[in-house]
Write a protein that holds these residues in place. Structure first.
Motif, PDB file in Angstrom:
ATOM      1  N   HIS A  48       0.838  -1.195   0.000  1.00  0.00           N
ATOM      2  CA  HIS A  48       0.000   0.000   0.000  1.00  0.00           C
ATOM      3  C   HIS A  48       0.871   1.241   0.000  1.00  0.00           C
ATOM      4  O   HIS A  48       1.860   1.314   0.729  1.00  0.00           O
ATOM      5  N   PRO A  49       0.535   2.240  -0.788  1.00  0.00           N
ATOM      6  CA  PRO A  49       1.265   3.502  -0.724  1.00  0.00           C
ATOM      7  C   PRO A  49       1.190   4.096   0.665  1.00  0.00           C
ATOM      8  O   PRO A  49       0.189   3.949   1.362  1.00  0.00           O
ATOM      9  N   VAL A  50       2.292   4.768   1.026  1.00  0.00           N
ATOM     10  CA  VAL A  50       2.361   5.316   2.380  1.00  0.00           C
ATOM     11  C   VAL A  50       1.206   6.268   2.653  1.00  0.00           C
ATOM     12  O   VAL A  50       0.669   6.339   3.741  1.00  0.00           O
ATOM     13  N   GLY A  51       0.816   7.036   1.648  1.00  0.00           N
ATOM     14  CA  GLY A  51      -0.221   8.041   1.863  1.00  0.00           C
ATOM     15  C   GLY A  51      -1.575   7.445   2.152  1.00  0.00           C
ATOM     16  O   GLY A  51      -2.464   8.126   2.663  1.00  0.00           O
ATOM     17  N   THR A  52      -1.802   6.149   1.789  1.00  0.00           N
ATOM     18  CA  THR A  52      -3.114   5.548   2.000  1.00  0.00           C
ATOM     19  C   THR A  52      -3.118   4.519   3.123  1.00  0.00           C
ATOM     20  O   THR A  52      -4.183   4.038   3.492  1.00  0.00           O
ATOM     21  N   SER A  53      -1.957   4.137   3.655  1.00  0.00           N
ATOM     22  CA  SER A  53      -1.917   3.180   4.747  1.00  0.00           C
ATOM     23  C   SER A  53      -2.283   3.877   6.057  1.00  0.00           C
ATOM     24  O   SER A  53      -2.332   5.102   6.142  1.00  0.00           O
ATOM     25  N   VAL A  54      -2.528   3.061   7.086  1.00  0.00           N
ATOM     26  CA  VAL A  54      -2.875   3.622   8.393  1.00  0.00           C
ATOM     27  C   VAL A  54      -1.732   4.466   8.936  1.00  0.00           C
ATOM     28  O   VAL A  54      -1.928   5.580   9.433  1.00  0.00           O
ATOM     29  N   VAL A  55      -0.497   3.931   8.806  1.00  0.00           N
ATOM     30  CA  VAL A  55       0.677   4.675   9.270  1.00  0.00           C
ATOM     31  C   VAL A  55       0.838   5.961   8.479  1.00  0.00           C
ATOM     32  O   VAL A  55       1.155   7.027   9.027  1.00  0.00           O
ATOM     33  N   GLY A  56       0.599   5.880   7.168  1.00  0.00           N
ATOM     34  CA  GLY A  56       0.726   7.066   6.331  1.00  0.00           C
ATOM     35  C   GLY A  56      -0.267   8.141   6.698  1.00  0.00           C
ATOM     36  O   GLY A  56       0.075   9.328   6.732  1.00  0.00           O
ATOM     37  N   VAL A  57      -1.505   7.744   6.967  1.00  0.00           N
ATOM     38  CA  VAL A  57      -2.520   8.717   7.382  1.00  0.00           C
ATOM     39  C   VAL A  57      -2.144   9.340   8.716  1.00  0.00           C
ATOM     40  O   VAL A  57      -2.266  10.559   8.905  1.00  0.00           O
ATOM     41  N   PHE A  58      -1.658   8.527   9.651  1.00  0.00           N
ATOM     42  CA  PHE A  58      -1.244   9.043  10.953  1.00  0.00           C
ATOM     43  C   PHE A  58      -0.124  10.068  10.798  1.00  0.00           C
ATOM     44  O   PHE A  58      -0.138  11.127  11.425  1.00  0.00           O
ATOM     45  N   LYS A  59       0.857   9.757   9.941  1.00  0.00           N
ATOM     46  CA  LYS A  59       1.957  10.690   9.723  1.00  0.00           C
ATOM     47  C   LYS A  59       1.477  11.990   9.110  1.00  0.00           C
ATOM     48  O   LYS A  59       1.912  13.079   9.503  1.00  0.00           O
ATOM     49  N   SER A  60       0.581  11.896   8.143  1.00  0.00           N
ATOM     50  CA  SER A  60       0.116  13.110   7.482  1.00  0.00           C
ATOM     51  C   SER A  60      -0.719  13.990   8.408  1.00  0.00           C
ATOM     52  O   SER A  60      -0.757  15.204   8.243  1.00  0.00           O
ATOM     53  N   VAL A  61      -1.367  13.373   9.386  1.00  0.00           N
ATOM     54  CA  VAL A  61      -2.190  14.137  10.326  1.00  0.00           C
ATOM     55  C   VAL A  61      -1.346  14.785  11.412  1.00  0.00           C
ATOM     56  O   VAL A  61      -1.568  15.949  11.774  1.00  0.00           O
ATOM     57  N   PHE A  62      -0.346  14.060  11.927  1.00  0.00           N
ATOM     58  CA  PHE A  62       0.362  14.522  13.129  1.00  0.00           C
ATOM     59  C   PHE A  62       1.813  14.945  12.902  1.00  0.00           C
ATOM     60  O   PHE A  62       2.429  15.473  13.833  1.00  0.00           O
ATOM     61  N   LEU A  63       2.359  14.728  11.706  1.00  0.00           N
ATOM     62  CA  LEU A  63       3.739  15.129  11.442  1.00  0.00           C
ATOM     63  C   LEU A  63       3.771  16.152  10.311  1.00  0.00           C
ATOM     64  O   LEU A  63       2.933  16.115   9.406  1.00  0.00           O
ATOM     65  N   PRO A  64       4.746  17.076  10.352  1.00  0.00           N
ATOM     66  CA  PRO A  64       4.824  18.097   9.303  1.00  0.00           C
ATOM     67  C   PRO A  64       5.027  17.475   7.924  1.00  0.00           C
ATOM     68  O   PRO A  64       5.627  16.413   7.786  1.00  0.00           O
ATOM     69  N   GLN A  65       4.513  18.149   6.907  1.00  0.00           N
ATOM     70  CA  GLN A  65       4.699  17.664   5.541  1.00  0.00           C
ATOM     71  C   GLN A  65       6.187  17.621   5.213  1.00  0.00           C
ATOM     72  O   GLN A  65       6.938  18.540   5.530  1.00  0.00           O
ATOM     73  N   GLY A  66       6.598  16.536   4.556  1.00  0.00           N
ATOM     74  CA  GLY A  66       7.992  16.381   4.189  1.00  0.00           C
ATOM     75  C   GLY A  66       8.859  15.781   5.276  1.00  0.00           C
ATOM     76  O   GLY A  66      10.075  15.701   5.113  1.00  0.00           O
ATOM     77  N   TYR A  67       8.245  15.365   6.406  1.00  0.00           N
ATOM     78  CA  TYR A  67       9.023  14.739   7.479  1.00  0.00           C
ATOM     79  C   TYR A  67       9.717  13.501   6.922  1.00  0.00           C
ATOM     80  O   TYR A  67       9.116  12.745   6.159  1.00  0.00           O
ATOM     81  N   PRO A  68      10.991  13.249   7.240  1.00  0.00           N
ATOM     82  CA  PRO A  68      11.836  13.959   8.210  1.00  0.00           C
ATOM     83  C   PRO A  68      12.731  15.051   7.608  1.00  0.00           C
ATOM     84  O   PRO A  68      13.431  15.717   8.339  1.00  0.00           O
ATOM     85  N   GLU A  69      12.718  15.217   6.261  1.00  0.00           N
ATOM     86  CA  GLU A  69      13.619  16.196   5.651  1.00  0.00           C
ATOM     87  C   GLU A  69      13.258  17.629   5.995  1.00  0.00           C
ATOM     88  O   GLU A  69      14.115  18.517   5.973  1.00  0.00           O
ATOM     89  N   SER A  70      11.992  17.885   6.306  1.00  0.00           N
ATOM     90  CA  SER A  70      11.527  19.259   6.513  1.00  0.00           C
ATOM     91  C   SER A  70      11.739  19.767   7.933  1.00  0.00           C
ATOM     92  O   SER A  70      11.380  20.912   8.234  1.00  0.00           O
ATOM     93  N   VAL A  71      12.305  18.933   8.808  1.00  0.00           N
ATOM     94  CA  VAL A  71      12.511  19.335  10.201  1.00  0.00           C
ATOM     95  C   VAL A  71      13.950  19.031  10.610  1.00  0.00           C
ATOM     96  O   VAL A  71      14.691  18.352   9.890  1.00  0.00           O
ATOM     97  N   SER A  72      14.334  19.538  11.766  1.00  0.00           N
ATOM     98  CA  SER A  72      15.677  19.291  12.281  1.00  0.00           C
ATOM     99  C   SER A  72      15.822  17.835  12.718  1.00  0.00           C
ATOM    100  O   SER A  72      14.831  17.133  12.970  1.00  0.00           O
ATOM    101  N   GLY A  73      17.071  17.388  12.830  1.00  0.00           N
ATOM    102  CA  GLY A  73      17.330  15.995  13.171  1.00  0.00           C
ATOM    103  C   GLY A  73      16.866  15.592  14.559  1.00  0.00           C
ATOM    104  O   GLY A  73      16.654  14.406  14.831  1.00  0.00           O
ATOM    105  N   ASP A  74      16.700  16.576  15.459  1.00  0.00           N
ATOM    106  CA  ASP A  74      16.291  16.257  16.831  1.00  0.00           C
ATOM    107  C   ASP A  74      14.777  16.294  17.021  1.00  0.00           C
ATOM    108  O   ASP A  74      14.281  16.154  18.141  1.00  0.00           O
ATOM    109  N   TYR A  75      14.030  16.461  15.928  1.00  0.00           N
ATOM    110  CA  TYR A  75      12.581  16.680  16.031  1.00  0.00           C
ATOM    111  C   TYR A  75      11.856  15.515  16.694  1.00  0.00           C
ATOM    112  O   TYR A  75      11.094  15.702  17.647  1.00  0.00           O
TER     113      TYR A  75
END
Length: 432
Positions: A39-66
Protein backbone atom coordinates in the motif's frame (compact mmCIF):
# COMPACT_ATOMS: atom_id res chain seq x y z
CA UNK A 1 9.23 -11.06 -14.15
CA UNK A 2 7.13 -9.93 -17.10
CA UNK A 3 5.99 -6.94 -15.10
CA UNK A 4 9.54 -5.63 -14.69
CA UNK A 5 10.23 -5.40 -18.41
CA UNK A 6 10.01 -2.09 -20.21
CA UNK A 7 11.94 1.14 -20.57
CA UNK A 8 11.85 3.56 -17.62
CA UNK A 9 10.69 6.95 -18.88
CA UNK A 10 10.67 8.87 -15.61
CA UNK A 11 10.79 8.48 -11.85
CA UNK A 12 9.18 10.42 -9.03
CA UNK A 13 9.09 10.31 -5.26
CA UNK A 14 7.01 11.68 -2.41
CA UNK A 15 9.57 12.91 0.10
CA UNK A 16 11.58 9.93 1.28
CA UNK A 17 8.55 7.76 1.96
CA UNK A 18 7.87 6.25 -1.46
CA UNK A 19 9.02 6.41 -5.07
CA UNK A 20 7.43 5.57 -8.41
CA UNK A 21 8.56 5.00 -11.96
CA UNK A 22 6.89 5.41 -15.34
CA UNK A 23 7.57 2.46 -17.63
CA UNK A 24 6.86 2.15 -21.33
CA UNK A 25 5.43 -1.32 -22.08
CA UNK A 26 3.76 -2.33 -25.31
CA UNK A 27 3.38 1.31 -26.28
CA UNK A 28 1.57 2.15 -23.02
CA UNK A 29 3.04 4.20 -20.15
CA UNK A 30 2.47 2.52 -16.79
CA UNK A 31 3.06 3.97 -13.32
CA UNK A 32 4.62 1.50 -10.90
CA UNK A 33 5.63 1.84 -7.28
CA UNK A 34 9.23 0.95 -6.43
CA UNK A 35 9.79 -1.61 -3.70
CA UNK A 36 6.87 -3.92 -4.32
CA UNK A 37 3.09 -3.71 -4.52
CA UNK A 38 2.40 -2.73 -0.92
CA UNK A 39 0.00 0.00 0.00
CA UNK A 40 1.27 3.50 -0.72
CA UNK A 41 2.36 5.32 2.38
CA UNK A 42 -0.22 8.04 1.86
CA UNK A 43 -3.11 5.55 2.00
CA UNK A 44 -1.92 3.18 4.75
CA UNK A 45 -2.87 3.62 8.39
CA UNK A 46 0.68 4.67 9.27
CA UNK A 47 0.73 7.07 6.33
CA UNK A 48 -2.52 8.72 7.38
CA UNK A 49 -1.24 9.04 10.95
CA UNK A 50 1.96 10.69 9.72
CA UNK A 51 0.12 13.11 7.48
CA UNK A 52 -2.19 14.14 10.33
CA UNK A 53 0.36 14.52 13.13
CA UNK A 54 3.74 15.13 11.44
CA UNK A 55 4.82 18.10 9.30
CA UNK A 56 4.70 17.66 5.54
CA UNK A 57 7.99 16.38 4.19
CA UNK A 58 9.02 14.74 7.48
CA UNK A 59 11.84 13.96 8.21
CA UNK A 60 13.62 16.20 5.65
CA UNK A 61 11.53 19.26 6.51
CA UNK A 62 12.51 19.34 10.20
CA UNK A 63 15.68 19.29 12.28
CA UNK A 64 17.33 16.00 13.17
CA UNK A 65 16.29 16.26 16.83
CA UNK A 66 12.58 16.68 16.03
CA UNK A 67 11.31 13.15 16.68
CA UNK A 68 13.20 12.65 19.94
CA UNK A 69 12.08 16.02 21.25
CA UNK A 70 8.46 15.41 20.27
CA UNK A 71 8.45 12.00 21.98
CA UNK A 72 9.53 13.44 25.32
CA UNK A 73 7.35 16.52 24.84
CA UNK A 74 4.33 14.28 24.29
CA UNK A 75 5.10 12.27 27.41
CA UNK A 76 5.45 15.41 29.55
CA UNK A 77 2.20 16.83 28.13
CA UNK A 78 0.35 13.63 29.05
CA UNK A 79 1.62 13.63 32.64
CA UNK A 80 0.95 17.37 32.94
CA UNK A 81 -2.62 16.81 31.76
CA UNK A 82 -3.22 14.28 34.53
CA UNK A 83 -1.65 16.55 37.15
CA UNK A 84 -3.78 19.40 35.90
CA UNK A 85 -6.92 17.34 36.41
CA UNK A 86 -6.04 16.80 40.07
CA UNK A 87 -5.29 20.52 40.53
CA UNK A 88 -8.53 21.57 38.83
CA UNK A 89 -10.55 19.28 41.06
CA UNK A 90 -8.91 20.81 44.13
CA UNK A 91 -9.58 24.35 42.88
CA UNK A 92 -13.25 23.60 42.23
CA UNK A 93 -13.62 22.09 45.66
CA UNK A 94 -11.92 25.13 47.16
CA UNK A 95 -14.28 27.64 45.53
CA UNK A 96 -17.25 25.73 46.91
CA UNK A 97 -18.35 23.15 44.35
CA UNK A 98 -20.25 20.53 46.35
CA UNK A 99 -20.55 22.81 49.37
CA UNK A 100 -24.09 24.03 49.97
CA UNK A 101 -22.86 26.92 52.13
CA UNK A 102 -20.75 28.40 49.33
CA UNK A 103 -22.22 31.22 47.26
CA UNK A 104 -21.94 31.75 43.54
CA UNK A 105 -20.82 35.35 44.11
CA UNK A 106 -17.91 34.34 46.36
CA UNK A 107 -16.74 31.69 43.92
CA UNK A 108 -16.98 34.15 41.03
CA UNK A 109 -14.98 36.82 42.86
CA UNK A 110 -12.27 34.30 43.72
CA UNK A 111 -12.05 33.15 40.10
CA UNK A 112 -11.93 36.73 38.78
CA UNK A 113 -9.17 37.69 41.22
CA UNK A 114 -7.22 34.61 40.15
CA UNK A 115 -7.54 35.52 36.47
CA UNK A 116 -6.80 39.20 37.08
CA UNK A 117 -3.57 38.62 38.97
CA UNK A 118 -2.57 36.14 36.29
CA UNK A 119 -3.03 38.77 33.58
CA UNK A 120 -0.85 41.25 35.46
CA UNK A 121 1.80 38.59 36.02
CA UNK A 122 1.81 37.78 32.30
CA UNK A 123 2.42 41.40 31.32
CA UNK A 124 5.15 41.99 33.91
CA UNK A 125 7.02 38.79 33.09
CA UNK A 126 6.98 39.46 29.34
CA UNK A 127 8.30 42.97 30.03
CA UNK A 128 11.15 41.82 32.25
CA UNK A 129 12.25 38.57 30.59
CA UNK A 130 10.90 38.62 27.04
CA UNK A 131 14.31 39.15 25.41
CA UNK A 132 15.83 36.21 27.33
CA UNK A 133 13.37 33.65 25.99
CA UNK A 134 15.11 33.38 22.61
CA UNK A 135 18.69 33.20 23.80
CA UNK A 136 17.99 30.81 26.69
CA UNK A 137 15.04 28.87 25.32
CA UNK A 138 16.04 25.56 26.93
CA UNK A 139 16.42 27.01 30.41
CA UNK A 140 13.13 28.92 30.29
CA UNK A 141 11.32 25.94 28.78
CA UNK A 142 12.35 23.75 31.71
CA UNK A 143 11.76 26.59 34.18
CA UNK A 144 8.20 27.02 32.87
CA UNK A 145 7.37 23.36 33.43
CA UNK A 146 8.88 23.32 36.93
CA UNK A 147 6.89 26.42 37.82
CA UNK A 148 3.76 24.84 36.38
CA UNK A 149 4.16 21.85 38.69
CA UNK A 150 4.66 24.18 41.65
CA UNK A 151 1.50 26.07 40.71
CA UNK A 152 -0.54 22.87 40.51
CA UNK A 153 0.84 21.67 43.85
CA UNK A 154 -0.18 24.98 45.43
CA UNK A 155 -3.69 24.59 43.97
CA UNK A 156 -4.01 21.08 45.40
CA UNK A 157 -3.04 22.34 48.87
CA UNK A 158 -5.23 25.46 48.72
CA UNK A 159 -8.52 23.84 49.89
CA UNK A 160 -6.83 22.78 53.15
CA UNK A 161 -6.17 26.45 54.02
CA UNK A 162 -9.60 28.03 53.53
CA UNK A 163 -8.64 31.29 55.26
CA UNK A 164 -5.91 31.89 52.68
CA UNK A 165 -7.57 30.18 49.72
CA UNK A 166 -7.96 33.30 47.58
CA UNK A 167 -4.37 34.41 48.20
CA UNK A 168 -3.05 30.94 47.38
CA UNK A 169 -4.99 30.53 44.13
CA UNK A 170 -4.01 34.07 43.05
CA UNK A 171 -0.36 33.15 43.60
CA UNK A 172 -0.88 29.99 41.56
CA UNK A 173 -2.54 32.13 38.89
CA UNK A 174 0.54 34.34 38.66
CA UNK A 175 2.76 31.27 38.36
CA UNK A 176 0.60 29.83 35.59
CA UNK A 177 0.57 33.13 33.70
CA UNK A 178 4.38 33.11 33.72
CA UNK A 179 4.25 29.50 32.53
CA UNK A 180 1.98 30.55 29.67
CA UNK A 181 4.35 33.28 28.49
CA UNK A 182 7.59 31.33 28.95
CA UNK A 183 6.20 28.07 27.59
CA UNK A 184 4.57 29.64 24.54
CA UNK A 185 7.53 31.85 23.67
CA UNK A 186 10.14 29.11 24.04
CA UNK A 187 7.95 26.75 22.03
CA UNK A 188 8.01 29.33 19.24
CA UNK A 189 11.81 29.61 19.52
CA UNK A 190 12.15 25.83 19.26
CA UNK A 191 9.82 25.79 16.26
CA UNK A 192 12.12 28.26 14.49
CA UNK A 193 14.98 25.84 15.16
CA UNK A 194 13.04 22.80 13.92
CA UNK A 195 11.70 24.39 10.73
CA UNK A 196 14.09 23.66 7.85
CA UNK A 197 11.83 24.68 4.96
CA UNK A 198 10.31 27.88 6.33
CA UNK A 199 7.48 25.65 7.55
CA UNK A 200 7.04 27.08 11.04
CA UNK A 201 3.26 27.30 10.71
CA UNK A 202 2.94 23.66 9.66
CA UNK A 203 5.18 22.47 12.51
CA UNK A 204 3.26 24.59 15.01
CA UNK A 205 -0.09 23.33 13.71
CA UNK A 206 1.00 19.67 13.87
CA UNK A 207 2.40 20.24 17.35
CA UNK A 208 -1.04 21.51 18.33
CA UNK A 209 -2.61 18.36 16.88
CA UNK A 210 -0.21 16.17 18.82
CA UNK A 211 -0.96 18.04 22.04
CA UNK A 212 -4.71 17.78 21.44
CA UNK A 213 -4.42 14.02 20.96
CA UNK A 214 -2.39 13.73 24.16
CA UNK A 215 -4.88 15.85 26.10
CA UNK A 216 -7.69 13.66 24.80
CA UNK A 217 -5.87 10.58 26.08
CA UNK A 218 -5.30 12.36 29.39
CA UNK A 219 -9.00 13.18 29.56
CA UNK A 220 -9.95 9.53 29.15
CA UNK A 221 -7.52 8.47 31.89
CA UNK A 222 -8.78 11.31 34.10
CA UNK A 223 -12.32 9.96 33.87
CA UNK A 224 -11.00 6.84 35.57
CA UNK A 225 -8.91 8.71 38.15
CA UNK A 226 -11.47 11.26 39.36
CA UNK A 227 -13.79 8.75 41.15
CA UNK A 228 -10.73 7.22 42.84
CA UNK A 229 -9.20 10.43 44.18
CA UNK A 230 -12.39 12.24 45.21
CA UNK A 231 -12.32 12.74 49.00
CA UNK A 232 -9.01 10.87 49.13
CA UNK A 233 -6.26 13.47 49.70
CA UNK A 234 -3.52 10.90 50.30
CA UNK A 235 -4.09 9.19 46.96
CA UNK A 236 -4.39 12.58 45.26
CA UNK A 237 -0.98 13.69 46.55
CA UNK A 238 0.65 10.34 45.75
CA UNK A 239 -0.61 10.38 42.18
CA UNK A 240 0.34 14.04 41.80
CA UNK A 241 3.93 13.40 42.88
CA UNK A 242 4.13 10.40 40.56
CA UNK A 243 2.91 12.42 37.58
CA UNK A 244 5.17 15.34 38.55
CA UNK A 245 8.29 13.17 38.62
CA UNK A 246 7.38 11.76 35.20
CA UNK A 247 6.64 15.27 33.92
CA UNK A 248 9.95 16.76 35.07
CA UNK A 249 11.97 13.79 33.82
CA UNK A 250 10.35 13.96 30.38
CA UNK A 251 10.91 17.73 30.24
CA UNK A 252 14.56 17.37 31.12
CA UNK A 253 15.04 14.72 28.43
CA UNK A 254 13.15 16.91 25.93
CA UNK A 255 15.33 20.01 26.35
CA UNK A 256 18.44 17.84 26.48
CA UNK A 257 17.54 16.34 23.09
CA UNK A 258 17.47 19.75 21.37
CA UNK A 259 20.59 20.43 19.28
CA UNK A 260 20.79 24.08 18.24
CA UNK A 261 23.41 25.08 15.66
CA UNK A 262 23.42 28.78 16.58
CA UNK A 263 25.53 30.27 19.35
CA UNK A 264 24.07 31.73 22.50
CA UNK A 265 26.19 32.88 25.44
CA UNK A 266 26.37 29.43 27.03
CA UNK A 267 27.16 27.42 23.89
CA UNK A 268 29.75 29.93 22.67
CA UNK A 269 31.43 29.92 26.08
CA UNK A 270 31.55 26.10 26.11
CA UNK A 271 33.11 25.96 22.62
CA UNK A 272 35.62 28.69 23.51
CA UNK A 273 36.67 27.02 26.76
CA UNK A 274 37.24 23.70 24.99
CA UNK A 275 39.25 25.41 22.25
CA UNK A 276 41.47 27.16 24.79
CA UNK A 277 41.99 23.83 26.55
CA UNK A 278 43.02 21.57 23.65
CA UNK A 279 42.43 23.49 20.37
CA UNK A 280 39.44 21.25 19.59
CA UNK A 281 36.19 22.70 18.22
CA UNK A 282 33.11 21.05 19.69
CA UNK A 283 30.34 20.15 17.25
CA UNK A 284 26.78 21.36 17.90
CA UNK A 285 25.67 18.02 19.45
CA UNK A 286 28.70 17.98 21.78
CA UNK A 287 28.27 21.58 22.93
CA UNK A 288 24.50 21.24 23.36
CA UNK A 289 25.05 18.18 25.54
CA UNK A 290 27.24 20.26 27.86
CA UNK A 291 24.96 23.31 27.87
CA UNK A 292 23.34 23.85 31.29
CA UNK A 293 19.54 23.72 31.25
CA UNK A 294 19.06 24.99 34.81
CA UNK A 295 19.79 28.52 35.95
CA UNK A 296 23.08 29.06 37.75
CA UNK A 297 23.62 31.96 40.12
CA UNK A 298 26.77 33.72 41.26
CA UNK A 299 29.32 31.38 39.68
CA UNK A 300 30.90 33.76 37.17
CA UNK A 301 31.51 37.46 36.71
CA UNK A 302 28.39 38.77 34.95
CA UNK A 303 28.58 40.02 31.36
CA UNK A 304 26.49 42.92 30.06
CA UNK A 305 26.13 43.19 26.29
CA UNK A 306 25.17 46.29 24.31
CA UNK A 307 25.50 48.78 27.17
CA UNK A 308 25.75 52.58 27.13
CA UNK A 309 29.19 54.14 26.79
CA UNK A 310 29.10 55.58 30.31
CA UNK A 311 28.96 52.06 31.75
CA UNK A 312 32.49 51.50 30.40
CA UNK A 313 34.22 54.89 30.37
CA UNK A 314 33.88 57.77 32.81
CA UNK A 315 36.50 60.15 31.35
CA UNK A 316 38.52 60.86 28.17
CA UNK A 317 41.37 58.87 29.73
CA UNK A 318 39.09 55.86 30.08
CA UNK A 319 38.04 56.19 26.44
CA UNK A 320 41.69 56.32 25.41
CA UNK A 321 42.37 53.14 27.39
CA UNK A 322 39.33 51.43 25.86
CA UNK A 323 40.54 52.25 22.33
CA UNK A 324 44.15 51.26 22.97
CA UNK A 325 45.16 48.20 20.90
CA UNK A 326 41.54 47.94 19.76
CA UNK A 327 40.56 48.29 16.11
CA UNK A 328 37.23 46.46 16.46
CA UNK A 329 33.72 47.91 16.34
CA UNK A 330 33.15 47.30 20.04
CA UNK A 331 34.60 48.44 23.35
CA UNK A 332 35.15 46.37 26.48
CA UNK A 333 35.56 47.42 30.06
CA UNK A 334 35.08 46.35 33.65
CA UNK A 335 32.78 48.36 35.88
CA UNK A 336 31.34 47.43 39.29
CA UNK A 337 32.49 43.83 38.98
CA UNK A 338 30.82 43.32 35.58
CA UNK A 339 32.31 42.88 32.13
CA UNK A 340 30.57 45.42 29.88
CA UNK A 341 30.57 45.46 26.08
CA UNK A 342 29.68 48.55 24.07
CA UNK A 343 28.73 47.81 20.45
CA UNK A 344 29.17 50.04 17.42
CA UNK A 345 26.37 50.43 14.85
CA UNK A 346 28.45 48.85 12.05
CA UNK A 347 29.26 45.67 14.03
CA UNK A 348 28.73 42.45 12.08
CA UNK A 349 27.69 39.04 13.36
CA UNK A 350 31.37 38.08 13.37
CA UNK A 351 32.13 41.13 15.52
CA UNK A 352 29.36 40.18 17.94
CA UNK A 353 30.75 36.65 18.28
CA UNK A 354 34.27 37.99 18.80
CA UNK A 355 33.07 40.51 21.39
CA UNK A 356 31.25 37.77 23.29
CA UNK A 357 34.34 35.52 23.20
CA UNK A 358 36.52 38.34 24.52
CA UNK A 359 34.01 39.12 27.25
CA UNK A 360 34.15 35.46 28.33
CA UNK A 361 37.95 35.61 28.42
CA UNK A 362 37.84 38.76 30.50
CA UNK A 363 35.30 37.19 32.84
CA UNK A 364 37.61 34.19 33.29
CA UNK A 365 40.52 36.50 34.12
CA UNK A 366 38.48 38.19 36.82
CA UNK A 367 37.28 34.85 38.17
CA UNK A 368 40.85 33.68 38.55
CA UNK A 369 41.50 36.54 40.98
CA UNK A 370 40.42 34.53 44.04
CA UNK A 371 36.77 35.62 44.04
CA UNK A 372 34.55 38.20 42.43
CA UNK A 373 34.30 40.19 45.66
CA UNK A 374 38.04 40.24 46.18
CA UNK A 375 38.67 41.29 42.60
CA UNK A 376 36.16 44.10 42.78
CA UNK A 377 37.62 45.47 45.97
CA UNK A 378 41.35 45.07 45.45
CA UNK A 379 42.09 45.50 41.77
CA UNK A 380 42.37 49.06 40.56
CA UNK A 381 40.84 50.31 37.34
CA UNK A 382 44.28 50.38 35.73
CA UNK A 383 44.61 46.65 36.32
CA UNK A 384 41.27 46.14 34.65
CA UNK A 385 42.47 47.96 31.53
CA UNK A 386 45.59 45.79 31.47
CA UNK A 387 43.34 42.73 31.43
CA UNK A 388 41.29 44.23 28.59
CA UNK A 389 44.43 44.88 26.52
CA UNK A 390 45.67 41.36 27.20
CA UNK A 391 42.35 39.93 26.03
CA UNK A 392 42.62 41.98 22.80
CA UNK A 393 45.99 40.41 22.03
CA UNK A 394 44.72 36.90 22.77
CA UNK A 395 41.68 37.36 20.54
CA UNK A 396 43.88 38.58 17.67
CA UNK A 397 45.65 35.23 17.89
CA UNK A 398 42.81 32.75 18.35
CA UNK A 399 39.64 34.22 16.84
CA UNK A 400 40.23 33.57 13.14
CA UNK A 401 40.98 29.82 13.53
CA UNK A 402 38.18 29.54 16.10
CA UNK A 403 35.65 31.13 13.74
CA UNK A 404 36.68 29.02 10.74
CA UNK A 405 36.80 25.87 12.83
CA UNK A 406 33.32 26.46 14.23
CA UNK A 407 31.97 27.00 10.72
CA UNK A 408 33.57 23.74 9.58
CA UNK A 409 32.16 21.90 12.63
CA UNK A 410 28.59 22.71 11.59
CA UNK A 411 27.81 25.90 13.50
CA UNK A 412 25.62 28.55 11.86
CA UNK A 413 27.89 31.61 11.90
CA UNK A 414 25.52 33.86 9.95
CA UNK A 415 23.32 34.60 12.95
CA UNK A 416 23.40 34.23 16.72
CA UNK A 417 21.09 34.02 19.72
CA UNK A 418 23.34 36.20 21.85
CA UNK A 419 21.21 38.56 23.92
CA UNK A 420 22.41 42.06 23.00
CA UNK A 421 20.75 45.16 24.35
CA UNK A 422 19.85 47.89 21.87
CA UNK A 423 22.42 50.59 22.73
CA UNK A 424 24.79 51.39 19.82
CA UNK A 425 27.61 53.91 20.20
CA UNK A 426 29.81 55.77 17.72
CA UNK A 427 33.12 56.96 19.13
CA UNK A 428 35.92 59.15 17.82
CA UNK A 429 39.49 57.96 17.54
CA UNK A 430 42.56 60.20 17.49
CA UNK A 431 42.92 59.84 13.71
CA UNK A 432 39.39 61.06 13.12
Amino acid sequence: MERDKGAVLATERYGSSESWKYVLKDGVMERRRNGGDGHPVGTSVVGVFKSVFLPQGYPESVSGDYLQYQFWDTLQAFSSSLSGTLATQASLRGVGVGNQEATVAAATVTWLLKDGTGMLGRILFAWQKGTKLDSEAKKWRLFADILNDIAMFVEILAPYFPAFFTLIVCTAGIFKSIVGVAGGATRAALTVHQARRDNMADISAKDGSQETLVNLAGLLVSLILIPLVTDNPVLTLCLFFLFTVLHLFANYKAVRSVVMETFNEARLSIVLQQYLKDKRILSPPEANQKEPVLFEFGQTVPIKLGVRLQEIVQSPEDLHMALKENSMSYLLGVRNGCVCVCLGPEASVSDEIRAMCQAVLLSNMLNSSNSKEAASAALKQQSYWEMVHESHKLMDTIFSPLFKGAEAAGWDMKRTLIDWDEWRVEWKTKSS
